[in-house]
Design an enzyme around this catalytic site. Structure first.
Site, mmCIF file in Angstrom:
data_model
loop_
_atom_site.group_PDB
_atom_site.id
_atom_site.type_symbol
_atom_site.label_atom_id
_atom_site.label_comp_id
_atom_site.label_asym_id
_atom_site.label_seq_id
_atom_site.Cartn_x
_atom_site.Cartn_y
_atom_site.Cartn_z
ATOM 1 N N ASP A 33 -8.916 -0.273 2.196
ATOM 2 C CA ASP A 33 -8.890 0.444 0.919
ATOM 3 C C ASP A 33 -10.170 0.188 0.134
ATOM 4 O OD1 ASP A 33 -6.455 1.340 1.531
ATOM 5 O OD2 ASP A 33 -5.377 0.492 -0.166
ATOM 6 N N ASP A 53 0.864 -1.175 0.000
ATOM 7 C CA ASP A 53 0.000 0.000 0.000
ATOM 8 C C ASP A 53 0.907 1.234 0.000
ATOM 9 O OD1 ASP A 53 -2.308 1.592 0.365
ATOM 10 O OD2 ASP A 53 -1.829 1.738 2.482
ATOM 11 N N THR A 99 -3.110 5.412 -3.893
ATOM 12 C CA THR A 99 -2.017 6.090 -3.191
ATOM 13 C C THR A 99 -0.703 5.934 -3.942
ATOM 14 O OG1 THR A 99 -1.839 4.087 -1.892
ATOM 15 C CG2 THR A 99 -2.969 5.917 -0.894
ATOM 16 N N THR A 100 -0.533 4.786 -4.633
ATOM 17 C CA THR A 100 0.707 4.591 -5.397
ATOM 18 C C THR A 100 0.640 5.381 -6.703
ATOM 19 O OG1 THR A 100 0.675 2.349 -4.525
ATOM 20 C CG2 THR A 100 2.322 2.838 -6.164
#
Length: 527
Positions: free
Chosen positions: A387, A61, A94-95
C-alpha cells in the site's frame, strides 16, 4: 388484461421501495463491516477460509477483507468492486471509499424517505462532489521543485499510510525503506522492480532494503559460489532430455549395446545444447525449468553457475533488472541479449541461503527483505508495505499533497455546506446530506480510537471556521491537533479517487428501482 406470469418458476423480482431497501441495506452492512478498520486505531479482522487447510488471514486492509467475502447482495458487490479498483489504482484508501459510499447511501435513504426523488439526490451529490474537489485543489501543497521538502512529504505520507497498519510500531523504519525504494524508480509507477522477499524469523525491525536483486534459490553442487562481472543468460528451456520424449514410443533392440547407443545419442544431443549455451560466452545460466544432473555436470566443468527452477516472477524480474531477455533457442548467439551484473554471491538470511546479484544494469531495482515472527505477520506486513509503495509511486508522479487525520474531509464538508446554503430547491437537502456523509470519516476515526466523536467533530468544525485552519483529529492525545505540526499528510490522488469513486458508486446504487434474480439452471437427470 394482466400478465399472469412473466418470469420462470424460481426467478424473483423486487420492485420500487423493496428493491431500494435491499440495495441500501446491503451496501450499509458492507460499510459497517469495514468501518472498524479505519484510522490509526482501527482493529484487524481474521478471515478463515472453509477450504482445504482452513487458511487464516489476519488483515485490516479494506480491499483484502472485501475480496475474500462471498456476497449475494448486488449492491454490496458494487462497493466491493470500488474498493478493488481503489486498491489497483492508488493502493490506499480502500476502507475510506467503502465507508464514504455507505454513508452517502445512509443519508440518501433518509432523503428518499422524506419524498425526495433519487434523481434530485443524485444531481445534488454531483454538485457537492465537484465543489468538494475544488475545495481540496485550493488547499493542496506541491513541493516538487524542492527535493528535500518533497522527500520529507513522501516520508510523512508513508508514515501516515503505515500508521493504520501492522507496521505502525516501526513506521519510521518502514517509511524510510518504502521512500528509498520508490525514489530509486525515478518516477516510473512500475513496482515490478521492487521485489519483496518474506523470511520468517527475527522481528519486523530486522527488515532491510538491499540494492540489487536476490533470488530465492541455492547454488548447485560443484559450481563457483562467487562470480565477478557476470554475463547472465536467462532462459526458459527444457534441460532434461535424458529420456525419449515421444509419448508412447517403442524402440525394439536386439542387444543391450544398442540401448547404450540410444542413451549415448541422447547424451550427445544434450551435450551439443550445452555447448551452444556455453558458446554465448556466459558465466551464469538461469533457467526456469529443471536442469538434470548431466547438463549440470557439464556446466560445472565449464565453471558456469547454473541456477534451475527459478520461478517465473523471479525470471521476468531478473531479466528486467539485469537488462537481458529471456531466451529459448540458442542457435544465433548474436541475437540473444545477455544480462550483466558486477557480482553474484551466496548470502544467508536467517536459515536460508539465497543468491545475491549486486551492481545490476538497471539501478532502479532493489529488494526489500521482510522478517517477522510468523507467516501471518509477514503477509500482512507485505500488504501494508505494498500500500505504501503504491501511494508513494503515485505521489512521485502527482506530487500534490494534503494534510491527513480528517482534515481533508472537514475542508470539503465546510465548502459543501456553503454550497448548500446558496442552492435553492430540494437539491440543497442532498448537498447538505453529502457534507454530513463526509464528516462521518473523522467521526469514525475518533470512534475507533474510543474517543467522544460528537465532541471532537464539533470542536473540529469550529476550528475550521477560522481561516486556513490545519486542525484534524490527533488520536494519540485524543484531541484536536495541528496536522502540519504532527506531520500527518496524505496524497491528493488518493483523496480524489476516494471522493469520486464513492460518489459514483452511491449514484449507481441510488438509480436502482428493480432487482431481478434469474432462475437457477436445473440439472437434468442423466439416467
Amino acid at each position: 388484461m394482466a400478465v399472469e406470469k412473466l418470469f420462470k418458476d424460481e426467478a424473483t423480482e423486487e420492485k420500487g421501495e423493496r428493491a431500494r431497501m435491499a440495495s441500501f441495506v446491503g451496501a450499509m452492512a458492507i460499510a459497517d463491516l469495514v468501518k472498524t478498520t479505519l484510522g490509526p486505531k482501527g482493529m484487524d479482522k481474521i478471515l478463515q477460509s472453509t477450504g482445504r487447510g482452513h487458511s487464516v488471514t489476519v488483515t485490516n486492509d479494506g480491499a483484502t477483507i472485501l475480496k475474500s467475502l462471498h456476497i449475494d447482495n448486488p449492491a454490496a458487490k458494487v462497493l466491493i468492486d470500488i474498493s478493488k479498483v481503489q486498491d489497483d489504482e492508488v493502493g490506499d484508501g480502500t476502507t475510506s471509499v467503502v465507508v464514504l459510499a455507505g454513508e452517502l447511501l445512509r443519508e440518501a435513504e433518509k432523503l428518499v424517505g422524506s419524498k425526495i426523488h433519487p434523481m434530485t439526490i443524485i444531481s445534488g451529490y454531483r454538485m457537492a462532489s465537484d465543489c468538494a474537489r475544488k475545495a481540496l485543489l485550493d488547499r493542496v501543497k506541491d513541493n516538487k521543485d524542492n527535493a528535500e521538502k518533497f522527500r520529507s512529504d513522501l516520508m510523512r505520507i508513508a508514515m501516515t499510510t503505515l500508521s493504520s497498519k501492522i507496521l505502525s510500531q516501526d513506521k519510521e523504519h518502514f517509511a524510510k525503506l518504502a521512500v528509498d525504494a520508490v525514489m530509486r524508480l525515478k518516477g516510473s509507477t512500475n513496482l515490478e522492480s521492487i521485489q519483496i522477499i518474506k523470511k520468517a524469523g527475527g522481528s519486523l525491525k530486522d527488515s532491510f532494503l538491499d540494492e540489487g536483486f536476490i533470488l530465492d534459490k541455492k547454488i548447485g553442487l560443484g559450481q563457483p559460489k562467487r562470480i565477478e562481472n557476470a554475463n547472465i543468460l536467462v532462459a526458459n528451456t527444457a534441460m532434461d532430455t535424458d529420456k525419449v520424449k515421444i509419448y508412447g514410443a517403442r524402440v525394439r533392440v536386439d542387444s543391450m549395446a544398442k540401448v547404450a547407443q540410444i542413451e549415448g545419442a541422447e547424451k550427445e544431443k544434450m551435450r551439443e545444447k550445452v555447448q551452444k549455451i556455453i558458446g554465448h560466452g556466459i558465466n551464469c545460466f538461469v533457467n526456469r525449468q529443471l536442469i538434470y544432473n548431466f547438463p549440470e555436470e557439464l556446466f560445472a566443468d565449464a565453471g558456469i553457475l547454473a541456477i534451475e527452477h527459478a520461478d517465473f516472477d523471479g525470471i521476468e524480474r531478473l531479466a528486467l533488472v539485469t537488462g537481458g531477455e529471456i531466451a529459448s533457442t540458442f542457435d544465433n548467439p548474436e541475437s540473444v541479449k545477455l544480462g550483466h551484473c558486477k557480482l553474484i554471491e551466496e548470502i544467508m538470511i536467517g536459515e536460508d541461503k539465497l543468491i545475491h546479484f549486486s551492481g545490476v544494469e538497471m539501478g532502479q531495482a532493489c529488494t526489500i527483505v521482510l522478517r517477522g515472527a510468523s507467516f501471518h505477520v509477514l503477509d500482512e506486513a507485505e500488504r501494508s508495505l505494498h500500500d505504501a509503495l503504491c501511494v508513494l509511486s503515485q505521489t512521485v508522479n502527482d506530487s500534490r499533497v494534503l494534510l491527513g487525520g480528517g482534515w481533508p474531509e472537514m475542508v470539503m464538508a465546510k465548502a459543501v455546506d456553503e454550497l448548500a446554503r446558496k442552492t435553492p430547491g430540494k437539491k440543497s437537502h442532498a448537498i447538505e446530506a453529502f457534507s454530513r456523509a463526509l464528516i462521518a470519516i473523522p467521526t469514525t476515526i475518533a470512534d475507533n480510537a474510543g474517543l467522544d466523536s460528537a465532541e471532537l467533530v464539533a470542536q473540529l468544525r469550529a476550528e475550521h471556521h477560522k481561516e486556513e485552519s490545519n486542525a484534524g483529529i490527533d488520536v494519540i492525545t485524543g484531541s484536536v491537533g495541528d496536522m502540519s505540526a504532527l506531520g500527518i499528510s496524505e496524497a491528493f490522488k488518493v483523496k480524489q479517487a476516494v471522493l469520486l469513486s464513492a460518489t459514483e458508486a452511491a449514484e449507481m446504487i441510488l438509480r436502482v428501482d428493480e432487482i431481478i434474480t434469474c432462475a437457477p439452471r436445473k440439472r437434468e437427470d442423466r439416467m
